[in-house]
Design a protein around this motif. Sequence first.
Motif, PDB file in Angstrom:
ATOM      1  N   GLY A 157      -4.150  16.943   3.951  1.00 51.59           N
ATOM      2  CA  GLY A 157      -5.452  17.484   3.581  1.00 51.59           C
ATOM      3  C   GLY A 157      -5.412  19.002   3.529  1.00 51.59           C
ATOM      4  O   GLY A 157      -4.432  19.630   3.937  1.00 51.59           O
ATOM      5  N   GLY A 158      -6.467  19.594   3.042  1.00 54.64           N
ATOM      6  CA  GLY A 158      -6.582  21.053   2.984  1.00 54.64           C
ATOM      7  C   GLY A 158      -6.472  21.688   4.351  1.00 54.64           C
ATOM      8  O   GLY A 158      -6.067  22.846   4.490  1.00 54.64           O
ATOM      9  N   ASP A 159      -6.835  20.939   5.383  1.00 53.82           N
ATOM     10  CA  ASP A 159      -6.762  21.444   6.751  1.00 53.82           C
ATOM     11  C   ASP A 159      -5.373  21.229   7.368  1.00 53.82           C
ATOM     12  O   ASP A 159      -5.148  21.539   8.539  1.00 53.82           O
ATOM     13  CB  ASP A 159      -7.823  20.767   7.622  1.00 53.82           C
ATOM     14  N   GLY A 160      -4.431  20.676   6.571  1.00 51.55           N
ATOM     15  CA  GLY A 160      -3.071  20.462   7.057  1.00 51.55           C
ATOM     16  C   GLY A 160      -2.850  19.144   7.770  1.00 51.55           C
ATOM     17  O   GLY A 160      -1.727  18.814   8.134  1.00 51.55           O
ATOM     18  N   ARG A 161      -3.928  18.392   7.983  1.00 55.74           N
ATOM     19  CA  ARG A 161      -3.782  17.106   8.679  1.00 55.74           C
ATOM     20  C   ARG A 161      -3.204  16.052   7.739  1.00 55.74           C
ATOM     21  O   ARG A 161      -3.502  16.026   6.553  1.00 55.74           O
ATOM     22  CB  ARG A 161      -5.126  16.644   9.226  1.00 55.74           C
ATOM     23  N   ILE A 162      -2.411  15.183   8.320  1.00 55.34           N
ATOM     24  CA  ILE A 162      -1.806  14.093   7.554  1.00 55.34           C
ATOM     25  C   ILE A 162      -2.769  12.909   7.558  1.00 55.34           C
ATOM     26  O   ILE A 162      -3.312  12.536   8.594  1.00 55.34           O
ATOM     27  CB  ILE A 162      -0.450  13.693   8.164  1.00 55.34           C
ATOM     28  N   ARG A 163      -2.953  12.331   6.363  1.00 61.53           N
ATOM     29  CA  ARG A 163      -3.844  11.175   6.216  1.00 61.53           C
ATOM     30  C   ARG A 163      -3.095  10.046   5.518  1.00 61.53           C
ATOM     31  O   ARG A 163      -2.322  10.268   4.609  1.00 61.53           O
ATOM     32  CB  ARG A 163      -5.059  11.562   5.380  1.00 61.53           C
ATOM     33  N   ARG A 164      -3.406   8.839   5.958  1.00 62.61           N
ATOM     34  CA  ARG A 164      -2.863   7.664   5.276  1.00 62.61           C
ATOM     35  C   ARG A 164      -3.634   7.470   3.973  1.00 62.61           C
ATOM     36  O   ARG A 164      -4.838   7.701   3.919  1.00 62.61           O
ATOM     37  CB  ARG A 164      -3.007   6.422   6.139  1.00 62.61           C
ATOM     38  N   THR A 165      -2.916   7.013   2.958  1.00 61.35           N
ATOM     39  CA  THR A 165      -3.557   6.778   1.675  1.00 61.35           C
ATOM     40  C   THR A 165      -2.902   5.588   0.989  1.00 61.35           C
ATOM     41  O   THR A 165      -1.848   5.117   1.409  1.00 61.35           O
ATOM     42  CB  THR A 165      -3.468   8.036   0.771  1.00 61.35           C
ATOM     43  N   THR A 166      -3.542   5.097  -0.033  1.00 60.50           N
ATOM     44  CA  THR A 166      -3.008   4.030  -0.875  1.00 60.50           C
ATOM     45  C   THR A 166      -3.106   4.517  -2.310  1.00 60.50           C
ATOM     46  O   THR A 166      -4.144   5.037  -2.732  1.00 60.50           O
ATOM     47  CB  THR A 166      -3.829   2.740  -0.698  1.00 60.50           C
ATOM     48  N   THR A 167      -2.010   4.372  -3.064  1.00 58.39           N
ATOM     49  CA  THR A 167      -2.039   4.831  -4.451  1.00 58.39           C
ATOM     50  C   THR A 167      -3.035   4.004  -5.254  1.00 58.39           C
ATOM     51  O   THR A 167      -3.229   2.826  -5.002  1.00 58.39           O
ATOM     52  CB  THR A 167      -0.646   4.765  -5.101  1.00 58.39           C
ATOM     53  N   ARG A 168      -3.647   4.663  -6.208  1.00 61.65           N
ATOM     54  CA  ARG A 168      -4.651   4.009  -7.055  1.00 61.65           C
ATOM     55  C   ARG A 168      -4.036   3.546  -8.365  1.00 61.65           C
ATOM     56  O   ARG A 168      -3.061   4.117  -8.840  1.00 61.65           O
ATOM     57  CB  ARG A 168      -5.767   5.002  -7.373  1.00 61.65           C
TER      58      ARG A 168
END
Length: 166
Positions: free
Chosen positions: A118-129
């Motif tokens: 994220g913009g804040d540098g935190r890592i986030r889980r995601t799923t490709t669309r």
Amino acid sequence: MCGNGLMVASEFANFSHKHIGFSPDAFIQSAGEIASAAGTIAERVDEMKVIEMTPDERVFFAQAAHSLIYDEPEQAPILPHQLLEERRYDDKGKDLWTTFNVTQENAMRGGLKGITRGGDGRIRRTTTRPVKALDCNIKLNQALWFLTEKMAELKNVEGDLSTVSA
């Protein structure tokens, strides 16, 4: 052929049909062109099914496809090898056609698990669309087909050279 569609970018099968200003005659002509190219496309697919790929070649193919999909591959939410993840038993082949088909499906349908920053540098889980925009769909499918044809050419040259030296 499969549920994720087939678009080719070749001199033997490159045509389109506009849906605006529909003309029955133009549609019939377009359908005739598609029907006449179907045999040629089926032959190309059959040729690709007999081209076996090494694990390194499959990784190279996935890396090239990954670069086609993401403008900044190092920022992508998934790694190239994830494009080779098999969804069904029939996807287990290591030939060029199966490699293309699995890569295409993973790129087009999405659903691959990854991470983003994220913009804040935190890592986030995601799923490709899934790819839904028609222009992106066409561009990506044509690029993947072109990549596949070039890989077939390389493998055929490699095969020709191995028979010469034997």
